[in-house]
Enzyme design. Structure first.
Site, PDB file in Angstrom:
ATOM      1  N   GLU A  90      -5.918  -6.755  10.388  1.00  0.00           N
ATOM      2  CA  GLU A  90      -4.798  -7.688  10.545  1.00  0.00           C
ATOM      3  C   GLU A  90      -3.608  -7.030  11.228  1.00  0.00           C
ATOM      4  O   GLU A  90      -2.625  -7.703  11.553  1.00  0.00           O
ATOM      5  CB  GLU A  90      -4.374  -8.231   9.175  1.00  0.00           C
ATOM      6  CG  GLU A  90      -3.429  -7.350   8.381  1.00  0.00           C
ATOM      7  CD  GLU A  90      -4.054  -6.073   7.830  1.00  0.00           C
ATOM      8  OE1 GLU A  90      -3.306  -5.200   7.365  1.00  0.00           O
ATOM      9  OE2 GLU A  90      -5.295  -5.943   7.875  1.00  0.00           O
TER      10      GLU A  90
ATOM     11  N   HIS B 246      -7.009  -1.569   9.074  1.00  0.00           N
ATOM     12  CA  HIS B 246      -6.340  -2.856   8.888  1.00  0.00           C
ATOM     13  C   HIS B 246      -6.550  -3.748  10.100  1.00  0.00           C
ATOM     14  O   HIS B 246      -5.777  -3.699  11.062  1.00  0.00           O
ATOM     15  CB  HIS B 246      -4.849  -2.640   8.631  1.00  0.00           C
ATOM     16  CG  HIS B 246      -4.559  -2.126   7.263  1.00  0.00           C
ATOM     17  ND1 HIS B 246      -4.221  -2.949   6.210  1.00  0.00           N
ATOM     18  CD2 HIS B 246      -4.607  -0.870   6.754  1.00  0.00           C
ATOM     19  CE1 HIS B 246      -4.059  -2.226   5.113  1.00  0.00           C
ATOM     20  NE2 HIS B 246      -4.282  -0.957   5.421  1.00  0.00           N
TER      21      HIS B 246
ATOM     22  N   CYS C 240      -9.327  -1.811   3.308  1.00  0.00           N
ATOM     23  CA  CYS C 240      -8.550  -0.692   2.778  1.00  0.00           C
ATOM     24  C   CYS C 240      -8.966  -0.369   1.338  1.00  0.00           C
ATOM     25  O   CYS C 240     -10.074   0.082   1.113  1.00  0.00           O
ATOM     26  CB  CYS C 240      -7.059  -0.996   2.908  1.00  0.00           C
ATOM     27  SG  CYS C 240      -5.991   0.430   2.621  1.00  0.00           S
ATOM     28  N   LEU C 241      -8.095  -0.597   0.358  1.00  0.00           N
ATOM     29  CA  LEU C 241      -8.475  -0.357  -1.034  1.00  0.00           C
ATOM     30  C   LEU C 241      -9.675  -1.214  -1.414  1.00  0.00           C
ATOM     31  O   LEU C 241     -10.566  -0.772  -2.149  1.00  0.00           O
ATOM     32  CB  LEU C 241      -7.297  -0.643  -1.974  1.00  0.00           C
ATOM     33  CG  LEU C 241      -7.553  -0.391  -3.464  1.00  0.00           C
ATOM     34  CD1 LEU C 241      -7.777   1.084  -3.737  1.00  0.00           C
ATOM     35  CD2 LEU C 241      -6.401  -0.918  -4.311  1.00  0.00           C
TER      36      LEU C 241
ATOM     37  N   ASN D 109      -3.834   2.872   7.167  1.00  0.00           N
ATOM     38  CA  ASN D 109      -2.884   3.265   6.126  1.00  0.00           C
ATOM     39  C   ASN D 109      -3.637   3.527   4.829  1.00  0.00           C
ATOM     40  O   ASN D 109      -3.818   2.637   4.015  1.00  0.00           O
ATOM     41  CB  ASN D 109      -1.830   2.171   5.913  1.00  0.00           C
ATOM     42  CG  ASN D 109      -0.909   2.499   4.756  1.00  0.00           C
ATOM     43  OD1 ASN D 109      -0.722   3.666   4.413  1.00  0.00           O
ATOM     44  ND2 ASN D 109      -0.334   1.487   4.141  1.00  0.00           N
TER      45      ASN D 109
ATOM     46  N   GLN E 292     -12.767   0.551  -0.398  1.00  0.00           N
ATOM     47  CA  GLN E 292     -13.103   1.640  -1.320  1.00  0.00           C
ATOM     48  C   GLN E 292     -13.679   1.097  -2.628  1.00  0.00           C
ATOM     49  O   GLN E 292     -14.627   1.666  -3.187  1.00  0.00           O
ATOM     50  CB  GLN E 292     -11.849   2.478  -1.584  1.00  0.00           C
ATOM     51  CG  GLN E 292     -11.290   3.150  -0.341  1.00  0.00           C
ATOM     52  CD  GLN E 292      -9.825   3.525  -0.489  1.00  0.00           C
ATOM     53  OE1 GLN E 292      -9.281   3.527  -1.589  1.00  0.00           O
ATOM     54  NE2 GLN E 292      -9.175   3.840   0.624  1.00  0.00           N
TER      55      GLN E 292
ATOM     56  N   GLY F 194      -4.312  -2.150  -0.888  1.00  0.00           N
ATOM     57  CA  GLY F 194      -3.448  -1.848  -2.014  1.00  0.00           C
ATOM     58  C   GLY F 194      -3.186  -0.358  -2.123  1.00  0.00           C
ATOM     59  O   GLY F 194      -3.787   0.450  -1.410  1.00  0.00           O
TER      60      GLY F 194
ATOM     61  N   SER G  73       0.817  -1.214   0.000  1.00  0.00           N
ATOM     62  CA  SER G  73       0.000   0.000   0.000  1.00  0.00           C
ATOM     63  C   SER G  73       0.851   1.265   0.000  1.00  0.00           C
ATOM     64  O   SER G  73       0.344   2.350  -0.292  1.00  0.00           O
ATOM     65  CB  SER G  73      -0.938   0.014   1.210  1.00  0.00           C
ATOM     66  OG  SER G  73      -1.868  -1.043   1.144  1.00  0.00           O
TER      67      SER G  73
END
Length: 386
Positions: free
Chosen positions: A359, A357, A273-274, A315, A277, A245, A51
């Site tokens: 994880e 995240h 994350c990505l 992130n 989106q 990503g 990322s």
């Protein structure tokens, strides 16, 4: 092992701000979007997180490199951050797991880095003006004019599809679980011991996500970002995972189209994350570029349904725009820093996503139960499919 630092380096931002310091990585020039991360630990996981592609990472914690590096604390097969900025690199890296000091690790991975600069000043600039392009130059013949020109020439991440650049070339199985204090990284789990068949789209996937899926009984097949939905559905997965990503999600038409096709079925979907989106875009929402994004391991997020607060790892420089969400999406999580959207759940499909995240790597495990919710959706899907 003691670290010897003798070469100079400079950092030039696109607004003309210049920092001079000490080179801690490879010689050369690196250009990217300069961001700051507030994590105190986990620098190796940060560097190897896909990322961070095309980004130069400023770590706000003053001492970075204390524990060296090793071949286990990685999130991909290489370093993806294009540069590293820190305040101080300790002369000695000390850990029972240390295999290589941070400076040598950066050199081995051809990453340009700079230390001994005022990272507090830099962070304030990024907070006030927003993330901006920058250039690190290390070694001989440092040239501020050349560095500034390189920074100004950087096109920025908006409109940039980086998922297609960091994704795997071909599909592969993943059956390795999480690291343990005794034994380290385990051997692959036998396929017959894994209950659920999950296909994971690799838009820049972190390995700890895959490990946590395996921990919950998932036999994971990782596929390239541009894999058509027809190929994924032909695998008869119990669930589909949309990975994290880099870059802007809006140009990823291939991913949005594939997700829309999968949404026409009742296959459970989980995005991070990505992937979060992209699920929002595939559902009809829009995304936006944030001023300086969220990068750190201590971000409070409100779990709206449960009425509690999770401390999360974050992130991202883009976010789904809550104002554009369609009626069939409910908001499940929101940032307590700026109120931005953190989680969604479709009301008519077994699909949900989270901006942060769960994880971690690095970070807390407060959001790890989101993986369990994915398994719950898979179980429900399997029962209804019978």
């Amino acid at each position: 092992m003691e670290v010897a630092l003798t070469k100079s380096a400079l950092l030039v931002l696109e607004d003309g701000t210049v920092f001079t310091g000490t080179a801690i990585g490879a010689d050369g020039l690196s250009v990217g979007e300069v961001v700051f991360n507030t994590s105190m630990t986990g620098y190796q996981e940060i560097l190897t997180d896909p990322s961070y592609s095309r980004q130069i990472v400023t770590l706000t914690y003053p001492h970075i490199g204390n524990t060296g590096t090793n071949n286990e604390d990685v999130e991909s097969n290489g370093v993806h951050a294009c540069g590293l900025i820190i305040r101080d690199l300790p002369l000695i890296a000390s850990s029972f797991r240390n295999q290589q000091n941070l400076s040598d690790y950066l050199k081995a991975n051809n990453v340009v880095g700079i230390a001994d600069i005022d990272t507090r000043k830099l962070t304030r600039i990024l907070r006030e003006k927003g993330a901006q392009a920058g250039c690190i130059m290390a070694g001989a013949d440092l040239d501020e004019v050349k560095a500034l020109a390189a920074a100004k020439a950087f096109p920025g991440l908006k409109g940039m599809d980086l998922a297609k650049e960091v994704t795997t070339d071909k599909a592969y199985p993943w059956r390795k679980g999480s690291w343990r204090l005794v034994g380290g990284l385990p051997a692959d789990t036998p396929a017959e011991a894994l209950k659920y068949k999950v296909v994971a789209y690799d838009y820049g996937v972190k390995q700890n996500i895959l490990r946590m899926l395996v921990d919950r009984g998932c036999d994971v097949t990782v596929v390239p970002a541009k894999t058509p939905a027809s190929e994924v559905l032909a695998m008869n997965p119990d669930g589909v995972f949309l990975s994290n990503g880099p870059g802007d999600p809006e140009p990823c038409d291939y991913a949005i189209e594939a997700i829309q096709q999968i949404l026409k079925t009742d296959t459970p979907i989980f995005g991070i994350c990505l992937g979060h989106q992209l699920l929002a875009l595939a559902s009809g929402a829009k995304t936006l570029k944030m001023k300086f994004g969220h990068h750190g391991a201590n971000h409070p997020v409100s779990n709206i349904e449960k009425g509690n607060v999770m401390i999360t790892s974050q992130n991202h420089g883009f976010a789904a725009d809550e104002a554009t969400l369609p009626a069939n999406i409910k908001v499940t999580h929101k940032s307590l820093f700026d109120g931005s959207l953190q989680g969604i759940h479709l009301t008519d499909k077994p699909a949900f996503s989270f901006q942060g995240h769960p994880e971690a790597s690095p970070g807390p495990n407060d959001a790890a139960p989101l993986f369990d919710h994915f398994i719950e959706l898979i179980e429900h899907y399997r029962q209804n499919a019978k």
